[in-house]
Design a protein around this motif. Structure first.
Motif, mmCIF file in Angstrom:
data_model
loop_
_atom_site.group_PDB
_atom_site.id
_atom_site.type_symbol
_atom_site.label_atom_id
_atom_site.label_comp_id
_atom_site.label_asym_id
_atom_site.label_seq_id
_atom_site.Cartn_x
_atom_site.Cartn_y
_atom_site.Cartn_z
ATOM 1 N N MET A 1 0.853 -1.185 0.000
ATOM 2 C CA MET A 1 0.000 0.000 0.000
ATOM 3 C C MET A 1 0.890 1.237 0.000
ATOM 4 S SD MET A 1 -3.241 0.897 0.045
ATOM 5 C CE MET A 1 -3.927 -0.703 0.339
ATOM 6 N N GLN A 2 0.570 2.165 -0.865
ATOM 7 C CA GLN A 2 1.352 3.383 -1.029
ATOM 8 C C GLN A 2 0.836 4.469 -0.092
ATOM 9 O OE1 GLN A 2 3.984 4.278 -3.371
ATOM 10 N NE2 GLN A 2 4.025 6.008 -1.973
ATOM 11 N N GLY A 3 1.713 5.043 0.711
ATOM 12 C CA GLY A 3 1.368 6.212 1.505
ATOM 13 C C GLY A 3 1.533 7.452 0.648
ATOM 14 N N LEU A 4 0.556 8.333 0.705
ATOM 15 C CA LEU A 4 0.585 9.569 -0.068
ATOM 16 C C LEU A 4 0.224 10.701 0.883
ATOM 17 C CD1 LEU A 4 1.035 10.383 -3.030
ATOM 18 C CD2 LEU A 4 -1.421 10.154 -3.366
ATOM 19 N N LEU A 5 1.183 11.569 1.167
ATOM 20 C CA LEU A 5 0.957 12.678 2.084
ATOM 21 C C LEU A 5 0.829 13.967 1.278
ATOM 22 C CD1 LEU A 5 0.791 13.417 5.135
ATOM 23 C CD2 LEU A 5 3.206 14.050 4.940
ATOM 24 N N LEU A 6 -0.323 14.604 1.406
ATOM 25 C CA LEU A 6 -0.586 15.848 0.679
ATOM 26 C C LEU A 6 -0.051 17.023 1.493
ATOM 27 C CD1 LEU A 6 -4.189 15.092 -0.589
ATOM 28 C CD2 LEU A 6 -1.986 14.541 -1.653
ATOM 29 N N SER A 78 -3.326 18.133 -6.457
ATOM 30 C CA SER A 78 -2.187 17.524 -5.756
ATOM 31 C C SER A 78 -2.399 16.035 -5.558
ATOM 32 C CB SER A 78 -1.989 18.197 -4.395
ATOM 33 O OG SER A 78 -1.694 19.556 -4.560
ATOM 34 N N LEU A 79 -3.602 15.665 -5.157
ATOM 35 C CA LEU A 79 -3.906 14.252 -4.944
ATOM 36 C C LEU A 79 -3.785 13.476 -6.252
ATOM 37 C CD1 LEU A 79 -6.847 13.032 -2.745
ATOM 38 C CD2 LEU A 79 -5.990 11.741 -4.665
ATOM 39 N N ALA A 80 -4.353 14.008 -7.310
ATOM 40 C CA ALA A 80 -4.285 13.348 -8.615
ATOM 41 C C ALA A 80 -2.834 13.203 -9.070
ATOM 42 C CB ALA A 80 -5.085 14.136 -9.653
ATOM 43 N N HIS A 81 -2.042 14.222 -8.859
ATOM 44 C CA HIS A 81 -0.623 14.175 -9.221
ATOM 45 C C HIS A 81 0.079 13.041 -8.471
ATOM 46 C CE1 HIS A 81 3.425 15.645 -10.181
ATOM 47 N NE2 HIS A 81 3.704 15.407 -8.908
ATOM 48 N N GLY A 82 -0.137 12.964 -7.169
ATOM 49 C CA GLY A 82 0.497 11.914 -6.373
ATOM 50 C C GLY A 82 0.074 10.514 -6.791
ATOM 51 N N VAL A 83 -1.189 10.348 -7.105
ATOM 52 C CA VAL A 83 -1.682 9.039 -7.553
ATOM 53 C C VAL A 83 -1.056 8.685 -8.902
ATOM 54 C CG1 VAL A 83 -3.756 7.810 -8.347
ATOM 55 C CG2 VAL A 83 -3.793 9.088 -6.190
ATOM 56 N N ARG A 84 -1.003 9.636 -9.803
ATOM 57 C CA ARG A 84 -0.375 9.361 -11.103
ATOM 58 C C ARG A 84 1.110 9.032 -10.953
ATOM 59 N NH1 ARG A 84 -3.625 13.805 -12.589
ATOM 60 N NH2 ARG A 84 -1.784 15.152 -12.582
ATOM 61 N N GLU A 85 1.783 9.688 -10.013
ATOM 62 C CA GLU A 85 3.204 9.423 -9.782
ATOM 63 C C GLU A 85 3.444 8.026 -9.206
ATOM 64 O OE1 GLU A 85 6.199 11.439 -10.202
ATOM 65 O OE2 GLU A 85 4.771 12.268 -11.639
ATOM 66 N N THR A 86 2.425 7.445 -8.615
ATOM 67 C CA THR A 86 2.540 6.113 -7.999
ATOM 68 C C THR A 86 1.552 5.159 -8.661
ATOM 69 O OG1 THR A 86 0.986 6.780 -6.263
ATOM 70 C CG2 THR A 86 3.346 7.054 -5.786
ATOM 71 N N ALA A 87 1.426 5.273 -9.958
ATOM 72 C CA ALA A 87 0.421 4.527 -10.724
ATOM 73 C C ALA A 87 0.529 3.016 -10.549
ATOM 74 C CB ALA A 87 0.518 4.886 -12.204
ATOM 75 N N GLN A 88 1.689 2.506 -10.149
ATOM 76 C CA GLN A 88 1.881 1.075 -9.975
ATOM 77 C C GLN A 88 1.333 0.561 -8.641
ATOM 78 O OE1 GLN A 88 4.132 3.415 -9.358
ATOM 79 N NE2 GLN A 88 4.829 2.875 -7.323
ATOM 80 N N ALA A 89 0.938 1.437 -7.748
ATOM 81 C CA ALA A 89 0.507 1.033 -6.404
ATOM 82 C C ALA A 89 -0.749 0.161 -6.447
ATOM 83 C CB ALA A 89 0.241 2.265 -5.549
ATOM 84 N N ARG A 90 -0.876 -0.725 -5.450
ATOM 85 C CA ARG A 90 -2.088 -1.548 -5.346
ATOM 86 C C ARG A 90 -3.189 -0.807 -4.598
ATOM 87 N NH1 ARG A 90 -2.792 -4.083 -0.486
ATOM 88 N NH2 ARG A 90 -1.026 -4.025 0.950
ATOM 89 N N GLY A 91 -2.842 0.357 -4.077
ATOM 90 C CA GLY A 91 -3.792 1.202 -3.377
ATOM 91 C C GLY A 91 -3.046 2.328 -2.686
ATOM 92 N N TRP A 92 -3.790 3.276 -2.124
ATOM 93 C CA TRP A 92 -3.193 4.463 -1.516
ATOM 94 C C TRP A 92 -3.820 4.741 -0.163
ATOM 95 C CZ3 TRP A 92 -4.916 3.803 -6.392
ATOM 96 C CH2 TRP A 92 -3.964 3.864 -7.411
#
Length: 182
Positions: A1-6, A78-92
């Motif tokens: 699981m990918q952590g994404l901090l905005l 910002s959220l969309a950018h982070g998700v696109r940068e971690t496109a391989q993640a199984r979730g966030w």
């Protein structure tokens, strides 16, 4: 699981850059990132394009960053950018850099509760809080977000898929919007 901090907000209500306000002797954004990293192996912090000093401070602690050129247009960008940068993640697991009291155990519990096609969020005293976990099924919706509403519309559109996690961690509701001792 990918952590994404905005951490690309403008701090308008705070009156200064709240990400740099000290919490337990550390800049608030760093404190939030370290809590997330204590719970998850992969963490990415989304910053504004001009945040070189904060990026260096996070990197000094081994925390990866990305710069969102459209951050001023709102949290959704910002959220969309982070998700696109971690496109391989199984979730966030998506956290906010102005919520320094969320416990690593809560972050881990949110990550563990995300199932295929699901959304997980902590609930304290009957109120939903942060961070919020999304399975990979929401990649398209999250990566297309715009404006300042964050992922609220995604959660509302998929309300039947939300897993609420009762928690004793009041930090899931505690954000800092005004200068005051946390």
């Amino acid at each position: 699981m990918q952590g994404l901090l905005l951490a690309a907000g403008q701090s308008l209500r705070f009156g200064a850059d709240k990400r740099l306000a000290l919490v337990d002797g550390r800049p608030m954004a760093l404190a939030c990132a370290l809590a997330m990293r204590a719970a998850l192996d992969d963490v990415l912090v989304v910053l504004r394009a001009q945040d070189a000093a904060l990026a260096r401070e996070l990197a000094r602690h081994g925390i990866a960053v990305t710069h969102c050129a459209d951050a001023a247009l709102g949290m959704g960008h910002s959220l969309a950018h982070g998700v696109r940068e971690t496109a391989q993640a199984r979730g966030w697991v998506i956290g906010l850099a102005d919520m320094p009291r969320v416990q690593p155990a809560t972050i881990r519990a949110v990550a563990d509760a995300v199932v295929d096609g699901g959304i997980a969020m902590p609930v304290f005293a009957g109120r939903r809080g942060h961070p919020v976990g999304f399975s990979r099924a929401y990649f398209s919706a999250l990566s297309a977000l715009r404006g300042d509403a964050g992922a609220r519309a995604v959660v509302q559109a998929h309300a039947a898929r939300v897993c609420e996690l009762p928690t004793a961690d009041s930090g899931v509701l505690f954000d800092i919007d005004a200068p005051q001792p946390p």
